[in-house]
Design an enzyme around this catalytic site. Structure first.
Site, mmCIF file in Angstrom:
data_model
loop_
_atom_site.group_PDB
_atom_site.id
_atom_site.type_symbol
_atom_site.label_atom_id
_atom_site.label_comp_id
_atom_site.label_asym_id
_atom_site.label_seq_id
_atom_site.Cartn_x
_atom_site.Cartn_y
_atom_site.Cartn_z
ATOM 1 N N GLY A 57 0.850 -1.189 0.000
ATOM 2 C CA GLY A 57 0.000 0.000 0.000
ATOM 3 C C GLY A 57 0.877 1.228 0.000
ATOM 4 N N CYS A 84 5.389 -6.075 1.446
ATOM 5 C CA CYS A 84 5.783 -4.665 1.461
ATOM 6 C C CYS A 84 5.143 -3.929 2.650
ATOM 7 C CB CYS A 84 5.445 -4.033 0.111
ATOM 8 S SG CYS A 84 6.286 -2.461 -0.137
ATOM 9 N N TYR A 85 4.221 -2.986 2.405
ATOM 10 C CA TYR A 85 3.568 -2.289 3.515
ATOM 11 C C TYR A 85 2.963 -3.291 4.501
ATOM 12 C CZ TYR A 85 0.092 0.505 6.037
ATOM 13 O OH TYR A 85 -0.650 1.094 7.011
ATOM 14 N N HIS A 171 8.018 -7.634 -3.864
ATOM 15 C CA HIS A 171 6.703 -7.984 -4.409
ATOM 16 C C HIS A 171 6.769 -9.319 -5.154
ATOM 17 C CE1 HIS A 171 4.492 -4.300 -3.499
ATOM 18 N NE2 HIS A 171 5.693 -3.744 -3.525
ATOM 19 N N GLU A 173 4.350 -10.933 -6.317
ATOM 20 C CA GLU A 173 3.233 -11.100 -7.255
ATOM 21 C C GLU A 173 3.532 -10.567 -8.659
ATOM 22 O OE1 GLU A 173 3.535 -9.041 -4.787
ATOM 23 O OE2 GLU A 173 2.474 -7.150 -5.059
ATOM 24 N N SER A 225 -24.740 -11.267 -25.725
ATOM 25 C CA SER A 225 -24.163 -10.402 -26.756
ATOM 26 C C SER A 225 -23.246 -11.172 -27.692
ATOM 27 C CB SER A 225 -23.363 -9.287 -26.084
ATOM 28 O OG SER A 225 -22.197 -9.837 -25.492
ATOM 29 N N GLY A 226 -22.837 -12.381 -27.261
ATOM 30 C CA GLY A 226 -21.853 -13.107 -28.065
ATOM 31 C C GLY A 226 -20.436 -12.834 -27.589
ATOM 32 N N GLY A 227 -20.284 -11.914 -26.627
ATOM 33 C CA GLY A 227 -18.978 -11.686 -25.998
ATOM 34 C C GLY A 227 -18.676 -12.836 -25.029
ATOM 35 N N VAL A 228 -17.435 -12.900 -24.574
ATOM 36 C CA VAL A 228 -17.025 -14.030 -23.733
ATOM 37 C C VAL A 228 -17.878 -14.120 -22.461
ATOM 38 C CG1 VAL A 228 -15.070 -15.156 -22.616
ATOM 39 C CG2 VAL A 228 -14.653 -13.504 -24.425
ATOM 40 N N ASP A 229 -18.039 -13.005 -21.774
ATOM 41 C CA ASP A 229 -18.650 -13.064 -20.442
ATOM 42 C C ASP A 229 -20.116 -13.494 -20.493
ATOM 43 O OD1 ASP A 229 -16.192 -12.052 -19.910
ATOM 44 O OD2 ASP A 229 -16.886 -10.003 -19.529
ATOM 45 N N SER A 230 -20.902 -12.841 -21.354
ATOM 46 C CA SER A 230 -22.320 -13.216 -21.375
ATOM 47 C C SER A 230 -22.487 -14.613 -21.962
ATOM 48 C CB SER A 230 -23.167 -12.177 -22.129
ATOM 49 O OG SER A 230 -22.870 -12.160 -23.503
ATOM 50 N N SER A 231 -21.607 -15.010 -22.880
ATOM 51 C CA SER A 231 -21.723 -16.355 -23.467
ATOM 52 C C SER A 231 -21.465 -17.425 -22.415
ATOM 53 C CB SER A 231 -20.708 -16.539 -24.600
ATOM 54 O OG SER A 231 -20.958 -15.622 -25.623
ATOM 55 N N LYS A 371 -10.886 -12.710 -15.768
ATOM 56 C CA LYS A 371 -11.160 -12.957 -17.190
ATOM 57 C C LYS A 371 -10.551 -14.278 -17.687
ATOM 58 C CE LYS A 371 -12.758 -10.990 -21.041
ATOM 59 N NZ LYS A 371 -13.997 -10.217 -21.150
#
Ligand code: XMP
Length: 515
Positions: A57, A84-85, A171, A173, A225-231, A371
């Site tokens: 942070g 870190c913090y 870090h 990550e 919509s045919g996008g990844v998420d809604s599909s 994602k």
């Protein structure tokens, strides 16, 4: 949590990298959640975490009001990893000393560890790490020992192994700590005792069960919509409740070439979803007539979408639940380092407002996923690669890529240019390394010569970017010959375009879309 194991909680102290920490934990096949640093102890306990990670942070532990966790976390037996913090904080709170470092450390450093606790198991004794800190520990709290140091940081890694508390000043990550994923994996597996139960297969099983529990005998509507998420959301929900789901696909006239056909074929013919296709092209184009202002366009498209969607829902009747493909990054209550909500850059178009208006409950089966995990779930569910790996496409579609006023003809020109651009990117094998590629049709015309004829036609601009999360982006460096082939094909094959530009703006200062 049943089926997917106990979570690792990342307490967010305002770090840029909290999401990355949570992702690394998931990559180690352990479920993780990000929570604000001041989450009350009772809430933490209710989640029964296998371990807690204090993020980095921007604050200094000495600043009045510096973010601190509920002190009760130190009474839990749960293993803690500070980053870190996060490390400075627990050193400070447990009786050590933290001071302004004589030499600040930013960037690459070389860690030497002499660990016998297993925390660095499999990590080279000399390894590169990424540092970014102004304060540093100058005196260890009781019971802690040093297990790693760098040239400028004698307390680069510290441990009280008997209480399962570890802290690193660097870090782990970020990619600049090449063995960082190993360190995080060691913490979650060896220190916290997690097994590798977070897999997309186990997620699907759990999600199906949860969806059934939430929906019961109700009926769900989903804008597809045919996008990844809604599909992925639609197919997952369909697997759980079959015909209790109805999907609505709105052709707003702002879609890409072949999109309406593809969506109907995949979802209706292959997956046998109850899919309502609404041809609303004229309605949208009429509503958008004469509008050139980007925000006005976005708001009009959003409003029309809601109207059309609502009408469809009424036709279906008896709908109780609205499904959305919301992802984890949209729901994380990240702590803002600067305080206050950030300014609205663009009004994003989604079905916000609908649930209240129509008294619908919300079903968001992907709200815990990143994602890349959504893509993995899509694969698990048997969605075609073309959908699983699709670039993001904004709700207002080609509407915000046809700069200035829209017309059916200009949209058709843009659609053809876009199809060539994407086709050539795929042919060159570059589609997956590009986050998003798009064509904008500009509101200017230019003089050209084709054959022996003077032309005075439209200009398009190509944009391709790499990005991790769309918050920042860099323009993509195409091989010359790919760009050349694309430009040639567009000028030769798309009627009305005689000039092609390539956009070399990063984000910031540019956004990914032009409007
Ligand atoms: P910008 O243009 O703000 O876009 O850099 C960031 C990402 O968001 C996508 N985008 C949208 N997605 N509805 C969406 O679902 C929208 O209204 C919308 N506008 C932009 C954009 O394509 C990029 O991936």
């Amino acid at each position: 949590m049943e089926g997917i194991g106990r979570p690792i909680i990342v307490l967010d102290f305002g770090a840029q990298y909290s999401k990355l920490i949570a992702r690394r934990v998931r990559e180690a096949k352990v479920f993780s959640l990000i929570l604000p640093f001041d989450t009350p102890l009772a809430e933490l306990k209710a989640l029964n975490p296998a371990g807690i990670i204090f993020s980095g942070g921007p604050a200094s532990v000495h600043v009045p009001g510096a973010p601190q966790p509920d002190l009760g976390v130190f009474q839990l037996e749960t293993p803690i990893l500070g980053i870190c913090y996060g490390t400075q904080l627990f050193a400070h709170m447990l009786g050590g000393k933290v001071e302004r470092a004589e030499k600040r450390e930013y960037g690459i450093a070389h860690l030497e560890h002499n660990d016998t606790t297993g925390f660095f198991a499999g990590v080279d004794e000399h390894t590169q790490v990424w540092m970014s800190h102004g304060d540093a520990i100058t005196q260890l709290p009781p019971n802690f020992e040093v297990i790693g140091k760098t040239e400028n940081c004698p307390y680069a890694a510290v441990a009280d192994a008997s209480r399962h508390r570890y802290g690193v000043q660097f870090h782990p990550e970020v990619v600049h700590t090449p063995q960082g994923a190993r360190i995080i994996s060691n913490f979650v597996h060896h220190v916290c005792g997690c097994d590798s139960s977070w897999t997309m297969g186990s997620f699907v099983e759990l999600a199906v069960k949860r969806i059934r529990e939430q929906v019961r005998r109700g009926h769900v509507i989903c804008g597809l919509s045919g996008g990844v998420d809604s599909s992925v959301a639609a197919v997952l929900i369909h697997r759980a409740i079959g015909k209790q789901l109805t999907c609505v696909f709105v052709n707003n006239g702002l879609l890409r070439k072949g999109e309406p056909e593809m969506v109907q074929q995949v979802f209706r013919d292959n997956f046998h979803l109850d899919l309502r296709y609404v041809d609303a092209e004229d309605r949208f184009l009429d509503g958008l007539q004469g509008i050139a202002d980007p925000e006005e366009k976005r708001k009009t498209i959003g409003r029309l979408f809601i109207e059309v969607f609502e009408e469809e829902a009424h036709k279906i009747g008896h709908v109780d639940i609205l499904a959305q493909g919301t992802l984890y990054p949209d729901v994380i209550e990240s702590v803002s380092a600067t305080g206050g909500p950030s300014a609205t850059i663009k009004s994003h178009h989604n079905v916000g407002g609908l649930p209240e208006r129509m008294h619908l409950k919300l079903l968001e089966p992907l709200r815990e996923l990143f994602k890349d995990e959504v893509r993995a779930v899509g694969k698990e569910l048997g969605l075609p690669e073309d959908i699983v790996w699709r670039h993001p496409f904004p709700g207002p579609g080609l509407g915000v890529r046809c700069i200035g006023e829209l017309s059916k003809e200009r949209l058709q020109t843009l659609r053809e240019a876009d199809a060539i651009f994407i086709q050539e990117i795929k042919r060159a094998g570059l589609y997956r390394e590009i986050w998003q590629a798009l064509v904008c049709l500009l509101p200017v015309r230019s003089v050209g010569v084709q054959g022996d004829e003077r032309t005075y036609e439209e200009v398009c601009s190509l944009r391709a970017v790499t990005s991790e999360d769309a918050m920042t982006a860099d323009w993509y460096r195409f091989p010359d010959e790919v760009l050349q082939r694309i430009a040639n094909r567009i000028c030769n094959e798309v009627k009305h375009i005689n000039r092609v530009l390539y956009d070399v703006t990063s984000k910031p200062p540019g956004t990914i879309e032009w409007e």
